[in-house]
Design an enzyme around this catalytic site. Structure first.
Site, PDB file in Angstrom:
ATOM      1  N   GLU A 188      40.843 -17.047   5.718  1.00  0.00           N
ATOM      2  CA  GLU A 188      41.446 -18.045   4.639  1.00  0.00           C
ATOM      3  C   GLU A 188      41.071 -19.545   5.371  1.00  0.00           C
ATOM      4  O   GLU A 188      40.281 -20.250   4.548  1.00  0.00           O
ATOM      5  CB  GLU A 188      42.769 -17.991   4.414  1.00  0.00           C
ATOM      6  N   THR A 243      48.210 -16.645  -8.721  1.00  0.00           N
ATOM      7  CA  THR A 243      47.781 -17.741  -9.022  1.00  0.00           C
ATOM      8  C   THR A 243      46.149 -17.725  -9.138  1.00  0.00           C
ATOM      9  O   THR A 243      45.354 -18.139  -9.978  1.00  0.00           O
ATOM     10  CB  THR A 243      48.074 -19.060  -8.242  1.00  0.00           C
ATOM     11  N   GLY A 280      50.186 -12.981   3.197  1.00  0.00           N
ATOM     12  CA  GLY A 280      48.915 -11.704   3.445  1.00  0.00           C
ATOM     13  C   GLY A 280      48.385 -11.274   4.601  1.00  0.00           C
ATOM     14  O   GLY A 280      47.823 -10.354   4.694  1.00  0.00           O
ATOM     15  N   ASP A 333      52.787 -20.067   1.245  1.00  0.00           N
ATOM     16  CA  ASP A 333      54.230 -19.656   0.862  1.00  0.00           C
ATOM     17  C   ASP A 333      54.923 -21.260   0.900  1.00  0.00           C
ATOM     18  O   ASP A 333      55.938 -21.178   0.258  1.00  0.00           O
ATOM     19  CB  ASP A 333      54.784 -18.921   2.360  1.00  0.00           C
ATOM     20  N   GLY A 340      46.588 -13.557  -4.255  1.00  0.00           N
ATOM     21  CA  GLY A 340      47.696 -13.787  -5.032  1.00  0.00           C
ATOM     22  C   GLY A 340      47.566 -13.983  -6.547  1.00  0.00           C
ATOM     23  O   GLY A 340      46.264 -13.891  -6.884  1.00  0.00           O
ATOM     24  N   GLY A 398      46.804 -19.875  -2.822  1.00  0.00           N
ATOM     25  CA  GLY A 398      48.067 -20.179  -2.692  1.00  0.00           C
ATOM     26  C   GLY A 398      48.795 -20.402  -1.395  1.00  0.00           C
ATOM     27  O   GLY A 398      48.129 -20.417  -0.452  1.00  0.00           O
TER      28      GLY A 398
END
Length: 230
Positions: free
Chosen positions: A103, A29, A97, A84, A27, A82
Site C-alpha cells: 500500500e 469502500t 490487512g 483504520d 476493503g 481506506g
C-alpha cells in the site's frame, strides 16, 4: 440507514478522469468505488487499475476491468484506500490487512493519495486503539524483538498467527507480521523514524504525512479534507 462507505466512494469517483491509471487498496469502500467505475462506461473502458491487494486485484479481473502490475509502472494519477483511523493532519493507521508495504509503495507512486471512509474513522489525533503493524525479515526476528523492547519499553509485541495452518502468518513478501500494542501512541514523527531505522523491519503501518486528501461520509453528508501544506 445510509451506506456511508458507498457515499465516500461516490465522492471519490469525482477525482477520476478518463485515461487515468489509479491504484486501489482493500476493503468495502474500495469495492464500491470499483463498482461505480464499472457502471460508468467511459471510465471503465479507459481507466487502468493497479492494486496493492490480492483480493481487490481478483475482483477487478473478475469484473473485466483493465488491470496492470505495479512492476510495470512508476506513477499513478490517484491511489484510493481506506484505513483504520486517520487524523486532522491525514496521518493514518492501516493495521487491518497486513499489506501496508504494498500500500505504501502505491501511495508513494501517486500524485494524489486519497483516504476514504465513514466518519467513525476520523479522530483529531491518532491514538493507540489500533496496533502498529510491522513486516519483519525472518533473519532479523530476534534482533528486532530485542530492539523493540529497548526502544519502546512497555509496548507489547504480538505475532500474527495463521488460522488456517499451524504457524506464523506470512506476508506476500515471505516475511513475518507482528502487531505492536502501545498504551499510548508515541510522537508520530519520532515513531515513524525510529521503527524504520531498525534493520530488518521492511515497513510499518503508520502512513505519516502521505495522504493528500481524505473523504469522510457521515450523518452530515460528505466532507473532503485537504492535507495541510507540508
Amino acid at each position: 440507514m445510509a451506506d456511508y462507505k458507498k457515499e465516500a466512494a461516490k465522492a471519490a469517483l469525482g477525482f477520476i478522469r478518463q485515461g487515468h491509471t489509479i491504484g486501489l487498496g482493500a476493503g468495502s469502500t474500495v469495492v464500491h468505488l470499483a463498482d461505480l467505475i464499472k457502471q460508468n462506461r467511459d471510465l471503465a473502458e479507459t481507466v487502468t487499475f493497479v492494486s496493492s491487494s490480492f483480493k481487490t486485484n481478483n475482483y477487478l479481473v473478475e469484473n473485466k476491468l483493465k488491470v496492470q502490475s505495479a512492476l510495470l509502472i512508476n506513477k499513478l494519477d490517484c491511489y484510493f484506500d481506506g484505513c483504520d483511523q486517520f487524523d486532522s493532519q491525514l496521518n493514518a493507521l492501516k493495521s487491518g490487512g497486513g499489506i501496508h508495504t504494498a500500500e505504501k509503495i502505491l501511495a508513494a507512486m501517486a500524485k494524489d493519495f486519497v483516504l476514504m471512509g465513514d466518519e467513525g474513522k476520523f479522530v483529531p489525533k491518532l491514538n493507540a486503539a489500533y496496533p502498529l503493524v510491522i513486516e519483519i525479515l525472518p533473519l532479523a526476528l530476534q534482533m528486532i524483538l530485542n530492539r523493540l523492547a529497548t526502544e519502546f519499553p512497555g509496548a507489547e509485541v504480538k505475532f500474527r498467527m495463521s488460522n488456517q495452518k499451524d504457524g506464523a502468518l506470512i506476508s506476500e513478501n515471505g516475511n513475518f507480521l507482528a502487531d505492536i500494542h502501545f498504551a499510548e501512541l508515541p510522537d508520530l514523527q519520532d515513531l515513524n523514524i525510529r521503527v524504520k531505522m531498525i534493520p530488518g523491519i521492511v515497513e510499518h503501518s503508520l502512513f505519516y504525512k502521505m495522504a493528500t486528501k481524505a473523504i469522510i461520509a457521515g450523518e452530515n453528508g460528505v466532507r473532503i479534507i485537504e492535507a495541510p501544506v507540508r
